[in-house]
Design an enzyme around this catalytic site. Structure first.
Site, PDB file in Angstrom:
ATOM      1  CG  HIS A  97      20.994  65.086 -85.681  1.00 52.77           C
ATOM      2  ND1 HIS A  97      19.727  65.920 -86.157  1.00 52.77           N
ATOM      3  CD2 HIS A  97      21.328  64.273 -86.833  1.00 52.77           C
ATOM      4  CE1 HIS A  97      19.717  65.527 -87.494  1.00 52.77           C
ATOM      5  NE2 HIS A  97      20.600  64.921 -87.925  1.00 52.77           N
ATOM      6  CD  GLU A 134      21.557  61.304 -88.537  1.00 49.71           C
ATOM      7  OE1 GLU A 134      22.271  62.193 -89.316  1.00 49.71           O
ATOM      8  OE2 GLU A 134      20.258  61.637 -88.463  1.00 49.71           O
ATOM      9  CG  HIS A 189      24.256  64.861 -90.708  1.00 54.47           C
ATOM     10  ND1 HIS A 189      23.065  65.273 -90.060  1.00 54.47           N
ATOM     11  CD2 HIS A 189      25.375  65.792 -90.853  1.00 54.47           C
ATOM     12  CE1 HIS A 189      23.414  66.499 -89.634  1.00 54.47           C
ATOM     13  NE2 HIS A 189      24.383  66.824 -90.256  1.00 54.47           N
ATOM     14  CD  GLU A 267      22.657  62.608 -94.360  1.00 47.64           C
ATOM     15  OE1 GLU A 267      22.651  61.795 -93.784  1.00 47.64           O
ATOM     16  OE2 GLU A 267      21.748  63.491 -94.244  1.00 47.64           O
TER      17      GLU A 267
END
Length: 303
Positions: A97, A134, A189, A267
């Site tokens: 992101h 995040e 992430h 993740e």
């Protein structure tokens, strides 16, 4: 008829001439031709057998000095391999992101082709319940990881340069790794699952009859190596809500589908889980994450 003394003298002279000729360069008595950068012959240099290193063996202090030089060179090479074990390796880090994505909804919602479907160029990502994003988390961890890898001699590329702009699109993130011909790529992430979910998992690519197919096997090995190093280094548990032994294979992520180099998504945990979130907000723990990932990448790249 030649007398015996005279014959011996003649034979002695003939033998000396033969010895000198055998000591000469195969190219002639004047020694080998020098070549310029284009491979053309230049003027010959003066030549004597004593000047040709091929006719001599080092002895005494000369031999000792040469042995010391070799030992020093070997020691320097070993020292370099220990302090810069990843010299010559290329790693691409993709911090998930971007901090400015929320200001550019039109751009990040543009649909792009990820081969198995069309989906948004990017998203805003998730956050902890008290607002730690995040994007900020992945940017911090990725910078720390880049520093560790560079200290080990690796060439490191990041897919974004800051945490204030937007993008790039998931298609471009994959392209950055491809252009760099990365030996390994990792997309960092953190998940936004229900609060009861805890732990980390790794996403690896599937074969899709596309560019990722040749590296699916290596990506799987990268995923397992990172998983093991991350677990040892952070103490975080395997995800209790997704995957098997912290591994998930997917074919809907453009960053994986379009990759021509070994690549995984990590993740790191669930930002909506109170235990995971508390760790992610701790600067020291983020350093532990980076150190663990650096060890995992080192293990993958050197084996």
């Amino acid at each position: 008829m030649i007398s015996r003394p005279l014959a011996a003298a003649v034979l002695g002279l003939w033998g000396l001439g033969t010895l000198v000729a055998c000591g000469a360069s195969p190219e002639g008595r004047d020694g080998p031709e020098d070549l310029d950068a284009g491979g053309r012959a230049t003027a010959r240099t003066a030549y004597t057998p004593q000047a040709d290193a091929r006719t001599q063996s080092p002895t005494g202090s000369q031999a000792t000095a040469q042995a010391d030089d070799r030992a020093g060179a070997d020691g320097a090479a070993r020292s370099a391999s220990q302090t810069k074990p990843l010299a010559g390796k290329v790693v691409v880090i993709d911090p998930g992101h971007n901090g400015g994505n929320w200001r550019h909804s039109r751009e990040i919602n543009r649909q792009v082709d990820v081969l198995t479907k069309r989906k948004a160029c990017d998203t805003t990502g998730t956050s902890t319940n008290d607002g730690y994003s995040e994007a900020a988390f992945t940017w911090d961890v990725s910078k720390r990881l880049a520093k560790r890898l560079r200290n080990m001699g690796a060439v490191v590329r990041l897919t974004r340069a800051d945490n204030t702009s937007w993008g790039p699109c998931i298609t471009e993130r994959a392209a950055i790794g491809n252009r760099a011909r990365a030996d390994a790529a990792i997309s960092v992430h953190a998940d936004g699952a229900p609060p009861s979910g805890r732990g980390f998992h790794i996403i690896v690519p599937k074969k899709i009859d596309g560019p990722v197919d040749p590296v699916v096997g290596d990506s799987g090995r990268l995923g397992r190596t990172i998983r093991d190093a991350f677990r040892r280094g952070t103490g975080l548990p395997y995800s209790n809500y997704l995957g098997r032994n912290a591994l998930v294979a997917r074919s809907d992520l453009g960053g994986l589908n379009l990759s021509k180099v070994p690549k995984i998504f990590l993740e790191c945990g669930n930002m909506r889980n109170a235990q995971d979130a508390a760790k992610f907000k701790d600067e020291r723990f983020r350093q532990r994450i980076a150190d663990s990932l650096a060890r995992g990448l080192r293990d993958y790249l050197l084996h």
